[in-house]
Design an enzyme around this catalytic site. Structure first.
Site, short mmCIF file in Angstrom:
data_model
loop_
_atom_site.label_atom_id
_atom_site.label_comp_id
_atom_site.label_asym_id
_atom_site.label_seq_id
_atom_site.Cartn_x
_atom_site.Cartn_y
_atom_site.Cartn_z
N HIS A 209 0.85 -1.19 0.00
CA HIS A 209 0.00 0.00 0.00
C HIS A 209 0.88 1.23 0.00
O HIS A 209 1.94 1.24 0.64
CB HIS A 209 -0.91 0.01 1.24
CG HIS A 209 -2.07 0.93 1.09
ND1 HIS A 209 -1.98 2.28 1.36
CD2 HIS A 209 -3.32 0.70 0.67
CE1 HIS A 209 -3.15 2.83 1.11
NE2 HIS A 209 -3.99 1.90 0.70
N ASP B 294 -8.13 -5.26 -0.20
CA ASP B 294 -8.64 -6.09 -1.30
C ASP B 294 -8.40 -7.58 -1.07
O ASP B 294 -9.13 -8.42 -1.61
CB ASP B 294 -7.99 -5.65 -2.63
CG ASP B 294 -8.41 -4.26 -3.01
OD1 ASP B 294 -9.62 -3.97 -2.89
OD2 ASP B 294 -7.55 -3.44 -3.37
N1 COA Z 1 3.99 -7.48 -4.63
C1 COA Z 1 5.35 -7.53 -4.76
N2 COA Z 1 6.15 -6.49 -4.53
C2 COA Z 1 5.54 -5.34 -4.14
C3 COA Z 1 4.18 -5.22 -3.98
C4 COA Z 1 3.39 -6.36 -4.23
N3 COA Z 1 2.06 -6.32 -4.10
N4 COA Z 1 3.86 -3.98 -3.57
C5 COA Z 1 5.03 -3.31 -3.49
N5 COA Z 1 6.04 -4.14 -3.83
C6 COA Z 1 7.45 -3.81 -3.87
C7 COA Z 1 7.73 -2.81 -4.98
O1 COA Z 1 7.97 -3.48 -6.21
C8 COA Z 1 8.94 -2.11 -4.45
O2 COA Z 1 10.05 -2.96 -4.65
P1 COA Z 1 11.46 -2.32 -5.04
O3 COA Z 1 11.79 -1.36 -3.94
O4 COA Z 1 12.36 -3.51 -5.12
O5 COA Z 1 11.25 -1.63 -6.37
C9 COA Z 1 8.68 -2.09 -2.92
O6 COA Z 1 7.77 -3.15 -2.67
C10 COA Z 1 8.10 -0.80 -2.42
O7 COA Z 1 6.86 -0.53 -3.06
P2 COA Z 1 6.39 0.95 -3.29
O8 COA Z 1 7.18 1.52 -4.40
O9 COA Z 1 6.46 1.71 -2.01
O10 COA Z 1 4.89 0.76 -3.70
P3 COA Z 1 3.94 1.93 -4.26
O11 COA Z 1 3.56 2.81 -3.15
O12 COA Z 1 4.55 2.60 -5.47
O13 COA Z 1 2.71 1.07 -4.77
C11 COA Z 1 0.84 -0.33 -4.71
C12 COA Z 1 1.65 0.72 -3.95
C13 COA Z 1 -0.47 -0.54 -3.96
C14 COA Z 1 0.53 0.19 -6.11
C15 COA Z 1 1.66 -1.63 -4.78
O14 COA Z 1 1.89 -2.09 -3.47
C16 COA Z 1 0.97 -2.70 -5.60
O15 COA Z 1 1.10 -2.71 -6.83
N6 COA Z 1 0.20 -3.60 -4.95
C17 COA Z 1 -0.56 -4.60 -5.69
C18 COA Z 1 -1.86 -4.02 -6.22
C19 COA Z 1 -2.86 -3.80 -5.12
O16 COA Z 1 -3.08 -4.65 -4.28
N7 COA Z 1 -3.53 -2.64 -5.17
C20 COA Z 1 -4.51 -2.25 -4.22
C21 COA Z 1 -3.98 -1.17 -3.35
S1 COA Z 1 -5.10 -0.77 -2.02
#
Ligand code: COA
Length: 386
Positions: free
Chosen positions: A269, A320
């Site tokens: 998140h 979710d």
């Molecule tokens: N699965 C695997 N790795 C994940 C991840 C996931 N669901 N969510 C974050 N990461 C990883 C990122 O790839 C990043 O890795 P890196 O540092 O090696 O590049 C690290 O964790 C940090 O993530 P971050 O960049 O802080 O995430 P964000 O704030 O840009 O993105 C989301 C947040 C929600 C978009 C992301 O967590 C995601 O895509 N989750 C899956 C989709 C989802 O469940 N969405 C609903 C959100 S309520």
């Protein structure tokens, strides 16, 4: 390529995805410490599971009295029962032409059409906006249910005489829900209702900030919520669980995703870096819901994946993750998971649009230019193909 120096009005750092940027202020919701709607802790609101009281709180600023709540429920249900006939007619033609279209597209188009037929004689007036918001709260689930009837080859059934959550669940299940089913469904609506400056709410506020109308803002919000990194994740979660299949398959499957640099839907998140309070709460309720049923196998699989994600990436589930399992346990089709999120978030979106309009300044950030250096224009006649 060398990065041009910032102009005097430009901040030195670009925040990709606006991460960590304070982009405005709101009285509707706070995430500091725990999630609160207008000052109220999410937990008792979610356990009460009364969507109407929460929608009223978000829109009107205070919890309703019993009489205010009943009157509110009556106005919302009236809107659900009285979808404008031009919108129903148009949806019927669209359902015949594109029966496989996503219900999210039907909702986005439906809200846009509602804006087209609605007369707005007092644009920007707070009372008129509140009335529009209340109508949208009822119309949106009614459009969803009507679309499912139309694409399922059924005539459109009447809107049930029940609170919004139970009424929608009845329309989706084709039977009246049990009190336990209605209760947990109501809890999911409360948990999905509002979440500060998330992508879809920010999209709605951006549209509203230009002086545009409520329906345009909500249409943009629905399109934004549809994406799998946002609301669309709850549908993808069930795909994930289906692909893994059994708890033994979990580790190799997760490792395959990591190797392919794919994110696991339902985890991580932008704001909650130490776990989503909503996921913890709903996860417990989901386990209680399916105790003693076949659903326990999915819970065991989900727990296995959670353990691996924590161990490997220090990532916890977001809302979710359990919401998809709850909707699956209620035997709802996957294609309605994100539309249910729309029904709930309508309360937060409309509250934010009203707040934005009430204290507006155009939302217009800056960008850092990284394209070609300045170059001279040559007329077409002087540009020869080589
Ligand atoms: N699965 C695997 N790795 C994940 C991840 C996931 N669901 N969510 C974050 N990461 C990883 C990122 O790839 C990043 O890795 P890196 O540092 O090696 O590049 C690290 O964790 C940090 O993530 P971050 O960049 O802080 O995430 P964000 O704030 O840009 O993105 C989301 C947040 C929600 C978009 C992301 O967590 C995601 O895509 N989750 C899956 C989709 C989802 O469940 N969405 C609903 C959100 S309520």
């Amino acid at each position: 390529m060398t990065t041009p120096a910032p102009t005097p009005t430009e901040p030195a750092e670009v925040s990709k995805g606006l991460a960590g940027v304070l982009a405005g202020q709101t009285e509707i919701c706070s995430l500091s410490g725990t999630l609160r709607y207008r000052g109220y802790d999410i937990e008792p609101l979610a356990r009460a599971g009364d969507f109407e009281e929460v929608a009223y709180l978000l829109l009107h600023g205070e919890l309703p009295t019993a009489a205010e709540r009943d009157a509110f429920q009556g106005r919302v249900a009236e809107a659900a029962r009285q979808l404008p006939s031009p919108v129903i007619d148009a949806l019927e033609r669209l359902a015949a032409t594109a029966p496989h279209a996503s219900p999210m597209d039907a909702l986005r188009t439906g809200v846009s059409m509602l804006g087209l037929v609605e007369r707005d004689d007092t644009p920007g007036d707070r009372e008129a906006l509140l009335a529009q918001a209340e109508r949208l709260l009822g119309q949106t689930p009614a459009v969803l249910a009507a679309w499912l009837d139309m694409t399922g080859g059924r005539s459109v059934a009447p809107w049930p005489d029940a609170p919004l959550g139970a009424a929608l669940l009845e329309r989706l299940m084709g039977r009246a829900p049990t009190p336990a089913e209605a209760a947990i469904f109501g809890t999911t609506l409360v948990l999905y209702a509002e979440h500060e400056f998330n992508a879809s709410t920010f999209a709605a506020r951006t549209v509203a900030s230009t002086g545009s109308d409520m329906h345009s803002a909500i249409t943009a919000a629905i399109g934004t919520l549809k994406g799998p990194l946002h609301g669309g994740a709850n549908e993808k979660v069930l795909e994930v669980l289906g692909q893994i299949g059994t708890a033994e398959r979990a580790r190799p499957w997760v490792e395959e995703q990591f190797a392919a640099k794919k994110v696991i839907m339902g985890f991580g998140h932008r704001v909650y870096k130490d776990g989503d309070v909503r996921a913890k709460l709903l996860g417990e309720l989901c386990r209680a819901l399916v105790a003693g049923t076949e659903g326990e196998a999915i819970e065991a699989l989900a727990a296995e994946v959670e353990g691996i994600m924590l161990e490997r990436k220090k990532l916890k589930p977001n809302l979710d993750w359990p919401a998809a399992r709850v909707y699956h346990a209620l035997s709802l089709p996957v294609k309605v998971f994100t539309p249910i999120f729309v029904v709930a978030r309508m309360s937060g979106w409309t509250a934010h649009v009203i707040e934005q309009i009430g204290d507006n300044r155009l939302i217009r950030p800056l960008s850092r230019y990284t394209g070609p250096a300045p170059r001279d224009y040559r007329p077409l006649s002087e540009r020869s193909a080589c």
